[in-house]
Design a protein around this motif. Structure first.
Motif, short mmCIF file in Angstrom:
data_model
loop_
_atom_site.label_atom_id
_atom_site.label_comp_id
_atom_site.label_asym_id
_atom_site.label_seq_id
_atom_site.Cartn_x
_atom_site.Cartn_y
_atom_site.Cartn_z
N TYR A 103 -15.51 8.46 105.54
CA TYR A 103 -15.81 9.17 106.55
C TYR A 103 -17.16 8.72 107.21
O TYR A 103 -17.47 9.03 108.40
CB TYR A 103 -15.84 10.53 106.18
N LEU A 159 -17.09 5.35 108.74
CA LEU A 159 -16.47 5.61 110.33
C LEU A 159 -17.68 6.30 111.13
O LEU A 159 -17.52 5.79 112.43
CB LEU A 159 -15.11 6.47 110.22
N MET A 182 -11.96 0.62 111.22
CA MET A 182 -11.77 1.74 112.17
C MET A 182 -10.19 1.90 112.68
O MET A 182 -10.07 2.68 113.45
CB MET A 182 -12.54 1.53 113.54
N GLU A 210 -10.89 3.79 119.79
CA GLU A 210 -12.35 4.31 119.36
C GLU A 210 -12.32 5.97 119.40
O GLU A 210 -12.78 6.61 118.96
CB GLU A 210 -13.52 3.67 119.74
N ALA A 259 -8.91 10.29 106.34
CA ALA A 259 -9.51 8.85 106.94
C ALA A 259 -8.69 7.60 106.87
O ALA A 259 -8.36 6.99 107.84
CB ALA A 259 -10.70 8.83 106.32
N VAL A 287 -6.89 5.67 110.06
CA VAL A 287 -7.10 4.37 110.29
C VAL A 287 -5.85 3.42 110.53
O VAL A 287 -5.82 2.60 111.43
CB VAL A 287 -8.23 3.61 109.28
#
Length: 271
Positions: free
Chosen positions: A118, A121, A168, A39, A53, A57
Motif C-alpha cells: 500500500y 503504491l 501498479m 493510474e 492491494a 494491481v
C-alpha cells in the motif's frame, strides 16, 4: 508471497451498470489527457470496490492490457506504420530494460507485505502525479545524448518503467512517452505509438510472472467484473478522446494531479 489475500469486492451493489459506469468515468479522465486512465482506476479498485492491494494491481493490469490492445490499432492508424517501424531501435532499447523490470516488479509485488505494498503504491501515485504535470505543462526537449550514453540510459529507464508498471498494474504510458521524447527526440504522437508497442510485451511479461502466484486467481474469481469495467474504460476513453481540449490543461491537469495525490494519501493510510 504477499500476505495480501485475493479478495472479492465489498461494494454492496456490484451491478453491471455501477461497474461499467465506474470504468467509464476513469476512461473519460484518461481519454481527455490521451492516456488509458489506469493510474486513476487503481485507487478506485481499492477504495471503492474493496479489493486488496495485490488483487487490485492484477485486475488493473488485466484491464490495462485490454485497453492497450484496443487502442493500438487506432494509434497506429494515426501514425503511419512505416514511421513507427522505422523507429524500432527505440522500442528495442526500452524493451531491453522494461521486460526485466516487469518481471522484477511483479516478483517484488507478490512478496511484499500488504502494508508495504500500500505504501509503495502511494509513493508511485505521487510519481505519476509529477509525471502528469511535467508532461502536460512543460515543453519537453530532447537531451541529445550520444549513442554510447543513450542506449544504457534507455535500458535503465525501461527497467524502472517496467518495475512501476508491474507494481501498479498500469501500461506505463505516463512515463514512457516523456522518456521517449527526452531520450530519443521523438514527437509526442510518435512517442505515444511507440509507448504502446513497448507497453504490450512489458505487460505480458508481468502477467507471466503474476500467473505463477496463487493471487492470479483473482481474475477467474472476478472475470465478469473485470470484463465489465474494462468495457466501461474503453467506452470512457473514446468519449474522453472526443472531449480532448474541451477543458484547458491549466485546469484539468492540476485537478487530476490532486486526485492522484489524494489517492496516494489514502493508500498510505490503508491498513
Amino acid at each position: 508471497m504477499s500476505t495480501d489475500q485475493t479478495l472479492r469486492p465489498t461494494w454492496p451493489t456490484r451491478s453491471a451498470p455501477v461497474v461499467f459506469g465506474a470504468g467509464a468515468a476513469i476512461g473519460v479522465l484518461g481519454g481527455m489527457i490521451g492516456l488509458g486512465g489506469a493510474e486513476f482506476r487503481l485507487p478506485l479498485l481499492i477504495g471503492l470496490f474493496g479489493f486488496a492491494a495485490l488483487s487490485a494491481v492484477i485486475l488493473n493490469k488485466a484491464m490495462s492490457l485490454v485497453v492497450v490492445l484496443v487502442a493500438l490499432p487506432a494509434r497506429l492508424s494515426a501514425v503511419p506504420a512505416a514511421d513507427v517501424a522505422a523507429r524500432w531501435p527505440v522500442a528495442v532499447n526500452l524493451l531491453a530494460g522494461s521486460l526485466l523490470g516487469a518481471w522484477a516488479g511483479a516478483s517484488w509485488a507478490v512478496r511484499m507485505r500488504s502494508s508495504t505494498l500500500y505504501r509503495v503504491l502511494a509513493v508511485l501515485m505521487v510519481l505519476m502525479a509529477a509525471a502528469l504535470v511535467l508532461t502536460h505543462t512543460t515543453t519537453l526537449a530532447a537531451l541529445a545524448l550520444p549513442l554510447w550514453a543513450q542506449v544504457p540510459a534507455g535500458a535503465a529507464a525501461g527497467f524502472g518503467i517496467g518495475v512501476v508498471a508491474a507494481i501498479m498494474g498500469v501500461a506505463g504510458g505516463e512515463l514512457l512517452i516523456p522518456t521517449i521524447v527526452l531520450l530519443f527526440g521523438e514527437d509526442i504522437k510518435t512517442a505515444g505509438s511507440l509507448s504502446l508497442l513497448v507497453s504490450l510485451p512489458t505487460m505480458l511479461v508481468a502477467f507471466a510472472r503474476y500467473s505463477r502466484d496463487g493471487s492470479f486467481s483473482v481474475l477467474g474469481a472476478n472475470l465478469r467484473f473485470t470484463v465489465t469495467m474494462a468495457a466501461g474504460s474503453i467506452a470512457g476513453a473514446v468519449l474522453g478522446g472526443l472531449l480532448l481540449g474541451a477543458f484547458p490543461d491549466v485546469v484539468l491537469i492540476p485537478a487530476l494531479a490532486v486526485i492522484l495525490l489524494v489517492s496516494a494519501v489514502k493508500l498510505a493510510r490503508h491498513d
